[in-house]
Design a protein around this motif. Structure first.
Motif, PDB file in Angstrom:
ATOM      1  N   CYS A  51      13.776  59.058  70.685  1.00  0.00           N
ATOM      2  CA  CYS A  51      14.676  58.808  69.564  1.00  0.00           C
ATOM      3  C   CYS A  51      16.110  58.969  70.047  1.00  0.00           C
ATOM      4  O   CYS A  51      16.355  59.232  71.227  1.00  0.00           O
ATOM      5  CB  CYS A  51      14.374  59.715  68.378  1.00  0.00           C
ATOM      6  SG  CYS A  51      14.701  61.459  68.642  1.00  0.00           S
ATOM      7  N   ASP A  52      17.034  58.790  69.137  1.00  0.00           N
ATOM      8  CA  ASP A  52      18.458  58.901  69.450  1.00  0.00           C
ATOM      9  C   ASP A  52      18.729  60.232  70.151  1.00  0.00           C
ATOM     10  O   ASP A  52      18.345  61.299  69.646  1.00  0.00           O
ATOM     11  CB  ASP A  52      19.249  58.790  68.154  1.00  0.00           C
ATOM     12  CG  ASP A  52      20.735  58.980  68.330  1.00  0.00           C
ATOM     13  OD1 ASP A  52      21.225  59.045  69.477  1.00  0.00           O
ATOM     14  OD2 ASP A  52      21.423  59.052  67.300  1.00  0.00           O
ATOM     15  N   LYS A  54      21.253  62.002  70.348  1.00  0.00           N
ATOM     16  CA  LYS A  54      22.053  62.952  69.570  1.00  0.00           C
ATOM     17  C   LYS A  54      21.188  63.786  68.637  1.00  0.00           C
ATOM     18  O   LYS A  54      21.626  64.846  68.173  1.00  0.00           O
ATOM     19  CB  LYS A  54      23.123  62.197  68.763  1.00  0.00           C
ATOM     20  CG  LYS A  54      24.156  61.459  69.612  1.00  0.00           C
ATOM     21  CD  LYS A  54      25.248  60.839  68.773  1.00  0.00           C
ATOM     22  CE  LYS A  54      24.747  59.730  67.863  1.00  0.00           C
ATOM     23  NZ  LYS A  54      24.224  58.565  68.627  1.00  0.00           N
ATOM     24  N   ALA A  55      19.987  63.309  68.330  1.00  0.00           N
ATOM     25  CA  ALA A  55      19.097  64.027  67.419  1.00  0.00           C
ATOM     26  C   ALA A  55      18.185  65.009  68.148  1.00  0.00           C
ATOM     27  O   ALA A  55      17.376  65.683  67.506  1.00  0.00           O
ATOM     28  CB  ALA A  55      18.245  63.024  66.634  1.00  0.00           C
ATOM     29  N   ALA A 134      17.851  54.888  67.303  1.00  0.00           N
ATOM     30  CA  ALA A 134      16.930  55.629  66.452  1.00  0.00           C
ATOM     31  C   ALA A 134      15.681  54.832  66.106  1.00  0.00           C
ATOM     32  O   ALA A 134      14.707  55.408  65.602  1.00  0.00           O
ATOM     33  CB  ALA A 134      17.630  56.043  65.159  1.00  0.00           C
TER      34      ALA A 134
END
Length: 203
Positions: A51-52, A54-55, A134
Motif C-alpha cells: 500500500c501507500d 506513507k500509510a 493506495a
C-alpha cells in the motif's frame, strides 16, 4: 486497505507486458533529492500488504522493501538532485527522475502505471492513476522502494551535515529544520529555489 494487482491483470490480459508501476517520493522537502522508483512485479509472486508507503510504519516499509526486492522481476530507482530541482523546477525534476527510473529497469516495459495525474514522457504507453499508490500494487511497490531509498539517502546526508537533523525529518520543513536553517543557513543539499531557503543563501 492494501493495493491489489487487478489493474495490472487487466492490462496484461490485453497484451501489455512487461508492465511497471512508478511513484516518486520527495516533492515537498526543502532539502535532498526527489526519488522515483519503477517496479515490475511478478504476477505469480505479488507481496501481500502493499500500500501507500506513507500509510506504513518504517519497520513495515523495510519488511516490504525486502519482499519486493526478492520477488520483483525488475526494479529501477533514480533521482534528481536538489541542484537539478533548482534549475528545472520540482515538477520537471520529478518527471526526470521517473524517466530515469524506467530507464534503469533491467527490462523495458511496454506499459507503465503512474501515480498521480502528470505522466512523464516515456517511450511506451502509460496511464496515470490518482491515489495509485493506495490502489495499484505495482505503484504501491514503487512507492515503498522510493521511500525507503530516499530515507536512507537522507540518513547519509545527516551524517555529512549533522546540524540539520535530516534523518529525523528527511528534509521536510519542520520547525526544527527551519530553526537550523536560521542558525546555520542552507547546505549544498538544500533546494535554494524553495521558501524559506530562497533568499537565505546563493548556491
Amino acid at each position: 486497505m492494501s493495493a491489489d494487482f487487478s489493474r495490472e491483470t487487466q492490462a496484461i490480459a490485453t497484451g501489455f507486458w512487461p508492465l511497471a508501476g512508478i511513484d516518486e517520493v520527495g516533492r515537498g522537502p526543502l532539502a535532498g533529492p526527489v526519488v522515483a522508483a519503477a517496479v515490475i512485479l511478478d504476477p505469480d509472486h505479488v507481496p501481500a500488504g502493499l500500500c501507500d508507503s506513507k500509510a506504513l510504519s518504517a519497520a513495515r516499509r523495510e519488511e516490504l522493501f525486502g519482499a519486493i526486492a526478492a520477488s520483483a522481476l525488475g526494479i529501477g530507482v533514480a533521482s534528481a538532485t536538489a541542484a537539478e530541482i533548482d534549475v528545472i523546477n520540482i515538477r520537471q525534476a520529478t518527471l526526470l527522475a521517473m524517466r530515469r527510473a524506467v530507464a534503469a529497469l533491467p527490462v523495458r516495459p511496454v506499459f507503465v502505471l503512474v501515480d498521480g495525474n502528470d505522466p512523464p514522457a516515456l517511450p511506451c504507453a502509460c496511464e496515470t492513476i490518482i491515489q495509485g499508490d493506495a490502489l495499484v500494487a505495482s505503484i504501491a511497490a514503487a512507492s515503498i522502494i522510493a521511500k525507503v531509498t530516499r530515507d536512507a539517502m537522507m540518513a547519509r546526508l545527516c551524517r555529512r551535515y549533522p546540524a540539520y537533523g535530516f534523518s529525523a525529518h528527511v528534509g521536510y520543513g519542520t520547525p526544527a529544520h527551519r530553526a537550523a536553517l536560521e542558525v546555520h543557513g542552507p547546505c549544498p543539499e538544500h533546494r535554494f529555489s524553495f521558501a524559506p531557503v530562497k533568499g537565505v543563501w546563493q548556491r
